[in-house]
Design an enzyme around this catalytic site. Structure first.
Site, PDB file in Angstrom:
ATOM      1  N   HIS A 226     -51.867  97.998  33.855  1.00  8.71           N
ATOM      2  CA  HIS A 226     -52.899  98.976  34.215  1.00  8.71           C
ATOM      3  C   HIS A 226     -53.138  99.864  32.996  1.00  8.71           C
ATOM      4  O   HIS A 226     -52.484  99.706  31.954  1.00  8.71           O
ATOM      5  CB  HIS A 226     -52.526  99.752  35.482  1.00  8.71           C
ATOM      6  CG  HIS A 226     -51.260 100.559  35.415  1.00  8.71           C
ATOM      7  ND1 HIS A 226     -51.019 101.511  34.448  1.00  8.71           N
ATOM      8  CD2 HIS A 226     -50.148 100.559  36.207  1.00  8.71           C
ATOM      9  CE1 HIS A 226     -49.838 102.068  34.653  1.00  8.71           C
ATOM     10  NE2 HIS A 226     -49.272 101.497  35.701  1.00  8.71           N
TER      11      HIS A 226
ATOM     12  N   HIS B 188     -50.204 101.487  30.996  1.00  7.27           N
ATOM     13  CA  HIS B 188     -49.535 100.615  30.022  1.00  7.27           C
ATOM     14  C   HIS B 188     -50.395 100.463  28.764  1.00  7.27           C
ATOM     15  O   HIS B 188     -49.905 100.462  27.639  1.00  7.27           O
ATOM     16  CB  HIS B 188     -49.286  99.223  30.611  1.00  7.27           C
ATOM     17  CG  HIS B 188     -48.548  99.238  31.917  1.00  7.27           C
ATOM     18  ND1 HIS B 188     -49.021  98.616  33.041  1.00  7.27           N
ATOM     19  CD2 HIS B 188     -47.381  99.824  32.282  1.00  7.27           C
ATOM     20  CE1 HIS B 188     -48.180  98.804  34.040  1.00  7.27           C
ATOM     21  NE2 HIS B 188     -47.170  99.526  33.604  1.00  7.27           N
TER      22      HIS B 188
HETATM   23  N1  MSP Z   1     -39.531  98.082  31.875  1.00  5.15           N
HETATM   24  C1  MSP Z   1     -39.388  99.479  31.718  1.00  5.15           C
HETATM   25  C2  MSP Z   1     -39.309  99.873  30.268  1.00  5.15           C
HETATM   26  C3  MSP Z   1     -38.197  99.228  29.517  1.00  5.15           C
HETATM   27  S1  MSP Z   1     -38.230  99.650  27.836  1.00  5.15           S
HETATM   28  C4  MSP Z   1     -36.783  99.085  27.271  1.00  5.15           C
HETATM   29  C5  MSP Z   1     -40.575 100.185  32.370  1.00  5.15           C
HETATM   30  N2  MSP Z   1     -41.649  99.448  32.538  1.00  5.15           N
HETATM   31  S2  MSP Z   1     -43.012  99.947  33.240  1.00  5.15           S
HETATM   32  O1  MSP Z   1     -43.882  98.815  33.184  1.00  5.15           O
HETATM   33  O2  MSP Z   1     -42.731 100.484  34.530  1.00  5.15           O
HETATM   34  O3  MSP Z   1     -43.553 101.137  32.407  1.00  5.15           O
HETATM   35  C6  MSP Z   1     -43.748 101.014  31.063  1.00  5.15           C
HETATM   36  C7  MSP Z   1     -44.396 102.207  30.471  1.00  5.15           C
HETATM   37  O4  MSP Z   1     -45.654 102.475  31.066  1.00  5.15           O
HETATM   38  C8  MSP Z   1     -43.575 103.488  30.585  1.00  5.15           C
HETATM   39  O5  MSP Z   1     -43.516 104.104  29.312  1.00  5.15           O
HETATM   40  C9  MSP Z   1     -44.387 104.335  31.524  1.00  5.15           C
HETATM   41  O6  MSP Z   1     -44.278 105.689  31.232  1.00  5.15           O
HETATM   42  C10 MSP Z   1     -45.776 103.845  31.221  1.00  5.15           C
HETATM   43  N3  MSP Z   1     -46.664 104.199  32.308  1.00  5.15           N
HETATM   44  C11 MSP Z   1     -46.641 103.734  33.585  1.00  5.15           C
HETATM   45  N4  MSP Z   1     -47.571 104.440  34.301  1.00  5.15           N
HETATM   46  C12 MSP Z   1     -48.167 105.352  33.501  1.00  5.15           C
HETATM   47  C13 MSP Z   1     -49.220 106.252  33.639  1.00  5.15           C
HETATM   48  N5  MSP Z   1     -49.819 106.448  34.793  1.00  5.15           N
HETATM   49  N6  MSP Z   1     -49.619 106.921  32.546  1.00  5.15           N
HETATM   50  C14 MSP Z   1     -49.084 106.709  31.303  1.00  5.15           C
HETATM   51  N7  MSP Z   1     -48.089 105.867  31.134  1.00  5.15           N
HETATM   52  C15 MSP Z   1     -47.540 105.269  32.235  1.00  5.15           C
HETATM   53  O7  MSP Z   1     -40.482 101.357  32.664  1.00  5.15           O
END
Ligand code: MSP
Length: 522
Positions: A21, A24
């Site tokens: 999304h 990411h």
């Molecule tokens: N898999 C773990 C990270 C492991 S790193 C060794 C994880 N994955 S995630 O897919 O849930 O999230 C990845 C990143 O996307 C995180 O940095 C998270 O903060 C970011 N975001 C997810 N939703 C977000 C928003 N709504 N806004 C900005 N960034 C966001 O966590």
């Protein structure tokens, strides 16, 4: 550290339980802009992103889709994650998947090393676990038995696990952040980490025994390695962690490690600023130069997320506004490090005023005037000291800001210069000068100074908007005379008179079409 060390930047590796999304995409675009900027500074760069594929969260999604975890991951990576980054023009150098043998082998070897060094011991974990966060929680982390982040009930675990002596690293970590404040930014993030460390940290369970979707603990095949311990290591396994110094992996490691900038969202700061450097310290490895925690994109005042059904796919926005406007908007509108709400109205307004009217129009006006008054050929080199001075200041401010991850500050400085150049054209009124054949030299000088300013703007905006600036470069004729835009160095931007006289300009595609027209053509 190797003398020719690359600037090494990482994004988090994303869970493959769903498609990307815009949250990411926000991190990944930020990483892409900073690495493209550094490449244009002439630095060696290594930019890593990838996917986090183990653990219960991903495994449960696979189950509910009736496919094996590996099949699910393969599908999502190939059909959703990699294509999204390609579509957003992300120029990553590597893409790591935690199910790859190169990662699994190095994770096991690292874990064995920590065991041999006495940092891993057998214990029992009893307590709550949130699958959404993939995190062992404390009772205080819950709200009415539910995880505060996901608002969902937690699991109650009682497992014999392997533990990492995290508590032994509290003092070294506090010392590290005191000595190197830039190692965790922004300041609010560093303060949070310090407060957390000072409040006391317990040892960490680093294995799970109730499911098998993970990397086996090398000396205990009944357990798989805790998904965060596995995932954090990607940053180092991808560049050859633990390989013999004279092997390819060992040489790559010497050239890249430690990572210079690790971008993370604020929700995963503690993993990166506490657990990760502690793991490295235990192994006797250098810790990364900086972990930077950015804010969240909010929808209705809350973190946008797929699990709360507020996730927006990047294509929902790029189909309408285009990829470059997407890349520009989030970094321009929201200070990196702070949460930001966004709306289609705000994006439309900025698209029209900043991209179409300010930047796009400047370029198309200039090309049209050179076609009309100079037969489509860039006139003789001229000099304007006011514009040249303003440009030098712009490059200085933009470079400092972007290297400090203040993308908004950097883009603002560049767009201020764009405004100044528009002001210059309006003040000089080349269309009025053109009426008097005796003033041809004056006319040529105005047009040259405008054209060379646009050359500078194209280079400075290239890391943010790679395709649009390429189109502009092409229509300035600069591709033939100066070579590809990506090869232009930031340090050369301030040299005046770079755009060669005599280059043929062409009217290219409209850089930022009016939104109504775009809607009609969709
Ligand atoms: N898999 C773990 C990270 C492991 S790193 C060794 C994880 N994955 S995630 O897919 O849930 O999230 C990845 C990143 O996307 C995180 O940095 C998270 O903060 C970011 N975001 C997810 N939703 C977000 C928003 N709504 N806004 C900005 N960034 C966001 O966590």
């Amino acid at each position: 550290m190797s003398a020719d060390k690359s600037f090494y930047l990482t994004t988090p590796i994303y869970y493959v339980n769903d498609a990307p999304h815009i949250g990411h995409a926000y991190t990944t675009v930020a990483g892409d802009v900073l690495t493209r900027w550094n490449r244009q500074k002439g630095e060696g760069v290594w930019f890593l992103t990838g996917t986090d594929e183990h653990g219960e969260k991903v495994m449960n999604t696979d189950k509910s889709n009736n496919v094996s975890p590996q099949q699910w991951c393969d599908r999502l990576v190939e059909e959703a994650w990699k294509p999204s980054w390609t579509a957003l023009n992300i120029a990553n150098d590597d893409f790591i998947r935690t199910t790859e043998p190169r990662h699994e082998m190095r994770v096991q070897r690292f874990m064995q090393l920590l065991k041999d060094k006495g940092f891993i011991y057998a214990g029992k974990f009893e307590g709550p676990y949130c699958i959404g966060c993939e995190e062992f929680k404390l009772p205080g982390d819950l709200d009415d038995g539910k995880c505060k982040v996901h608002g969902k009930p937690v699991e109650n675990l009682s497992e014999d696990n392997w533990f990492f002596k995290l508590s032994a690293f509290v003092e070294p970590l506090l010392e590290h952040y005191k000595k190197n404040p830039q190692a965790c930014e922004p300041t609010s993030a560093r303060n949070e980490v310090i407060a957390f460390l000072e409040s006391g940290v317990r040892d960490l369970s680093i294995s799970r025994s109730t499911f098998d979707w993970g990397i086996p603990v090398p000396w205990d095949r009944d357990q798989v390695i805790y998904v965060w311990f596995d995932a954090l290591l990607n940053y180092a396994t991808a560049v050859g962690l633990g390989d013999e110094p004279d092997s390819d992996g060992g040489k790559k490691f010497a050239k890249t490690w430690p990572a210079d900038v690790q971008l993370v969202g604020k929700d995963i700061l503690r993993f990166h600023a506490v657990i990760w450097p502690a793991m490295l310290m235990a192994a006797g490895l250098e810790v990364p130069g900086k972990v930077f925690a950015h804010g969240w994109l909010l929808v209705g005042g809350e973190k946008m997320s797929k699990s709360k059904l507020t996730g927006i796919a990047p294509s929902d926005i790029t189909d309408h506004f285009g990829v470059d406007a997407f890349r520009y908007y989030f970094l321009r509108a929201i200070p990196f490090g702070i949460d930001g709400s966004f709306s289609c109205e705000d994006m439309s307004a900025r698209y029209t005023s900043e991209l179409a009217n300010e930047f796009g129009n400047l370029a198309s006006r200039l090309i049209a005037m050179i076609e009309k008054y100079c037969d489509g050929v860039i006139p003789a080199v001229a000099h304007n000291s006011e514009l040249a001075m303003k440009l030098a200041q712009t490059v200085d401010v933009a470079d400092k800001a972007i290297c400090a991850l203040d993308f908004q500050g950097g883009i603002n400085a560049i767009m201020d210069y764009c405004k100044r150049v528009n002001g210059f054209v309006t003040e000089q009124e080349p269309w009025a000068i053109a009426k008097d054949p005796a003033r041809v030299e004056e006319l040529n000088a105005v047009l040259y100074n405008t054209a060379d300013s646009i050359r500078a703007l194209a280079i400075l905006l290239h890391p943010v908007m790679p395709s649009t600036t390429e189109i502009l470069w092409e229509s300035l004729g600069a591709n033939t005379t100066l070579g590809p835009i990506g090869n232009q160095k930031i340090a050369d931007v301030t040299k005046w008179g770079v755009l060669p006289a005599g280059s043929k300009v062409t009217k290219g595609a409209v850089l930022f079409p009016r939104l109504e027209e775009k809607l009609e053509s969709n």
